[in-house]
Design a protein around this motif. Structure first.
Motif, short mmCIF file in Angstrom:
data_model
loop_
_atom_site.label_atom_id
_atom_site.label_comp_id
_atom_site.label_asym_id
_atom_site.label_seq_id
_atom_site.Cartn_x
_atom_site.Cartn_y
_atom_site.Cartn_z
N ILE A 136 -31.46 18.94 30.06
CA ILE A 136 -32.74 18.21 30.05
C ILE A 136 -33.37 18.37 28.67
O ILE A 136 -33.44 19.49 28.14
CB ILE A 136 -33.70 18.79 31.12
N LEU A 137 -33.80 17.26 28.11
CA LEU A 137 -34.44 17.30 26.80
C LEU A 137 -35.85 16.73 26.95
O LEU A 137 -36.02 15.59 27.37
CB LEU A 137 -33.63 16.45 25.81
N ASN A 138 -36.85 17.57 26.62
CA ASN A 138 -38.24 17.11 26.70
C ASN A 138 -38.60 16.47 25.36
O ASN A 138 -38.91 17.15 24.39
CB ASN A 138 -39.16 18.31 27.00
N ALA A 139 -38.50 15.13 25.31
CA ALA A 139 -38.73 14.43 24.04
C ALA A 139 -39.02 12.96 24.30
O ALA A 139 -38.79 12.44 25.38
CB ALA A 139 -37.50 14.57 23.15
N ASP A 140 -39.53 12.31 23.26
CA ASP A 140 -39.75 10.87 23.28
C ASP A 140 -38.45 10.23 22.80
O ASP A 140 -38.02 10.46 21.67
CB ASP A 140 -40.91 10.55 22.32
N ILE A 141 -37.83 9.41 23.64
CA ILE A 141 -36.51 8.83 23.31
C ILE A 141 -36.54 8.05 21.99
O ILE A 141 -35.55 7.99 21.27
CB ILE A 141 -35.99 7.93 24.48
N LEU A 142 -37.69 7.48 21.65
CA LEU A 142 -37.78 6.71 20.41
C LEU A 142 -37.68 7.59 19.16
O LEU A 142 -37.48 7.12 18.06
CB LEU A 142 -39.07 5.89 20.36
N LYS A 143 -37.85 8.92 19.37
CA LYS A 143 -37.79 9.84 18.23
C LYS A 143 -36.54 10.72 18.25
O LYS A 143 -36.37 11.60 17.42
CB LYS A 143 -39.04 10.73 18.22
N VAL A 144 -35.68 10.49 19.23
CA VAL A 144 -34.48 11.33 19.38
C VAL A 144 -33.34 10.81 18.50
O VAL A 144 -33.14 9.60 18.41
CB VAL A 144 -34.04 11.36 20.87
N ASP A 145 -32.61 11.73 17.88
CA ASP A 145 -31.43 11.33 17.09
C ASP A 145 -30.25 11.17 18.05
O ASP A 145 -29.49 12.10 18.31
CB ASP A 145 -31.13 12.41 16.04
N ILE A 146 -30.12 9.95 18.60
CA ILE A 146 -29.11 9.71 19.63
C ILE A 146 -27.70 9.80 19.06
O ILE A 146 -26.79 10.32 19.70
CB ILE A 146 -29.35 8.34 20.32
N ALA A 147 -27.54 9.34 17.82
CA ALA A 147 -26.21 9.39 17.18
C ALA A 147 -25.69 10.84 17.13
O ALA A 147 -24.51 11.09 17.38
CB ALA A 147 -26.28 8.80 15.78
N LYS A 148 -26.58 11.76 16.86
CA LYS A 148 -26.21 13.19 16.77
C LYS A 148 -25.78 13.70 18.16
O LYS A 148 -24.78 14.41 18.29
CB LYS A 148 -27.42 13.98 16.26
N ILE A 149 -26.52 13.31 19.19
CA ILE A 149 -26.17 13.72 20.56
C ILE A 149 -24.79 13.17 20.94
O ILE A 149 -23.95 13.87 21.49
CB ILE A 149 -27.25 13.22 21.57
N VAL A 150 -24.57 11.89 20.62
CA VAL A 150 -23.29 11.25 20.95
C VAL A 150 -22.14 11.97 20.24
O VAL A 150 -21.06 12.18 20.81
CB VAL A 150 -23.31 9.74 20.57
N GLU A 151 -22.38 12.35 18.99
CA GLU A 151 -21.37 13.06 18.20
C GLU A 151 -21.07 14.42 18.82
O GLU A 151 -19.91 14.78 19.07
CB GLU A 151 -21.89 13.23 16.76
N GLU A 152 -22.12 15.16 19.14
CA GLU A 152 -21.96 16.52 19.67
C GLU A 152 -21.41 16.55 21.09
O GLU A 152 -20.58 17.38 21.44
CB GLU A 152 -23.31 17.27 19.62
N LYS A 153 -21.91 15.65 21.92
CA LYS A 153 -21.57 15.72 23.35
C LYS A 153 -20.38 14.86 23.74
O LYS A 153 -19.78 15.07 24.78
CB LYS A 153 -22.78 15.26 24.19
N ASN A 154 -20.08 13.84 22.92
CA ASN A 154 -19.01 12.91 23.34
C ASN A 154 -18.04 12.60 22.21
O ASN A 154 -17.33 11.58 22.27
CB ASN A 154 -19.64 11.61 23.88
N GLY A 155 -18.03 13.46 21.21
CA GLY A 155 -17.10 13.28 20.09
C GLY A 155 -17.24 11.94 19.40
O GLY A 155 -16.28 11.39 18.86
N GLY A 156 -18.48 11.37 19.44
CA GLY A 156 -18.72 10.09 18.77
C GLY A 156 -18.24 8.87 19.53
O GLY A 156 -18.39 7.73 19.07
N LYS A 157 -17.65 9.10 20.71
CA LYS A 157 -17.17 7.95 21.51
C LYS A 157 -18.36 7.30 22.23
O LYS A 157 -19.35 7.97 22.53
CB LYS A 157 -16.13 8.42 22.53
N PRO A 158 -18.25 6.00 22.58
CA PRO A 158 -19.38 5.31 23.21
C PRO A 158 -19.83 5.97 24.52
O PRO A 158 -19.00 6.42 25.31
CB PRO A 158 -18.83 3.90 23.49
N VAL A 159 -21.14 6.03 24.70
CA VAL A 159 -21.71 6.64 25.91
C VAL A 159 -22.32 5.56 26.79
O VAL A 159 -22.51 4.42 26.35
CB VAL A 159 -22.81 7.68 25.55
N LYS A 160 -22.61 5.94 28.03
CA LYS A 160 -23.31 5.01 28.93
C LYS A 160 -24.76 5.45 29.02
O LYS A 160 -25.05 6.65 29.15
CB LYS A 160 -22.65 5.04 30.31
#
Length: 285
Positions: A96-120
């Motif tokens: 769980i991440l307590n944050a405003d989605i408009l300010k989140v670095d989603i690319a970094k999350i995708v890289e760390e959690k999914n090896g940069g592969k497309p997420v749903k």
């Protein structure tokens, strides 16, 4: 405790003395059939990393956690964080991440959690912020497979409408440039707590691997689209002339339209996405 029905939702809200925040546009889903439709439309399976926006008390998160490899739920309201820690305590594949989605670095999350592969992405979005969130996800070119969201019904209609209809506009074109929209289900107000005043719909936006149209200047394309719908009743020529930031003379636009075999009096709402791309490419030469 399994959420997704009114009884258990009320129990959780009362246990924590939770107050709904109008500013966050909170409406919790209390219909298990709708939840199941969302999961199946998003085609969530054990290989997937899912980014959930606005988990609320964790109703949909529970369903996602049971179907996906891993879920990250981003929630802006800090008062919901202790509730989520409780309702999701049985799942070890949820963060769980307590944050405003408009300010989140989603690319970094995708890289760390999914090896940069497309997420749903799956979300039950507050209506006032639907468009900025969806467009932000597309425009940032984060690797996304699909976005399955609950939105206001009229927004879903706008996203999938075509030229010449009253719902057709800048949002229709922007969404259809990036993804194929498909309305999964209409959802009446009684499926939520508290009840919203308007009907909702679940829409699935499947991202194109490659944009269906080729455009030399994406920024210009979207400026032209915005200019055309900024003053709907005006002709395309006047819309573009009056739009700040675009420096095309009426003659240049008229010439481009002539090249496209369109009348000088044409309005933006008559053009398809392909025609807007063609116009953009001609003016970009």
């Amino acid at each position: 405790m399994k959420l997704g029905n009114p009884k258990n939702t009320i129990e959780v809200i009362q246990k924590y003395g939770f107050d709904f925040q109008k500013k966050f546009g909170q409406n919790f889903l209390i219909d298990e059939r709708v939840l199941e439709k969302i999961i199946s439309a998003a085609e969530v399976n054990k290989d997937d990393f899912v980014l959930e926006i606005g988990p609320g008390i964790g109703t949909m998160t529970q369903y996602l956690a049971e179907n996906a490899r891993e879920v990250m739920a981003v929630e802006i309201d800090k008062n919901l964080i202790p509730i989520l820690s409780d309702t999701l305590s049985a799942y070890d594949n949820v963060s769980i991440l307590n944050a405003d989605i408009l300010k989140v670095d989603i690319a970094k999350i995708v890289e760390e959690k999914n090896g940069g592969k497309p997420v749903k992405v799956v979300a039950n979005l507050p209506y006032y912020i639907t468009t900025p969130i969806i467009m932000g996800l597309f425009e940032s070119h984060v690797p996304i497979d699909s976005i399955t969201v609950m939105v206001q019904k009229e927004v879903a209609d706008r996203m999938q409408s075509g030229p010449g209809t009253k719902d057709y506009g800048a949002l229709s074109l922007a969404v259809q440039y990036y993804a194929e929209p498909y309305v999964v289900a209409n959802v009446p107000p009684n499926c939520f707590m508290p009840r919203p005043k308007v009907g909702s719909a679940v829409i699935c936006l499947t991202k194109y691997k490659d944009a269906p149209i080729k455009v030399t200047n994406e920024k210009l394309l979207f400026q032209l689209i915005r200019a055309s719908f900024n003053q709907r009743r005006k002709t395309l020529q006047n819309g573009i002339k009056n739009f700040g930031g675009l420096n095309f003379s009426k003659e240049q636009v008229a010439q481009a339209l002539e090249e496209m075999e369109l009348p000088a009096s044409v309005r933006g709402e008559a053009l398809t996405l392909e025609q807007f791309a063609q116009l953009s490419n001609i003016l970009d030469r």
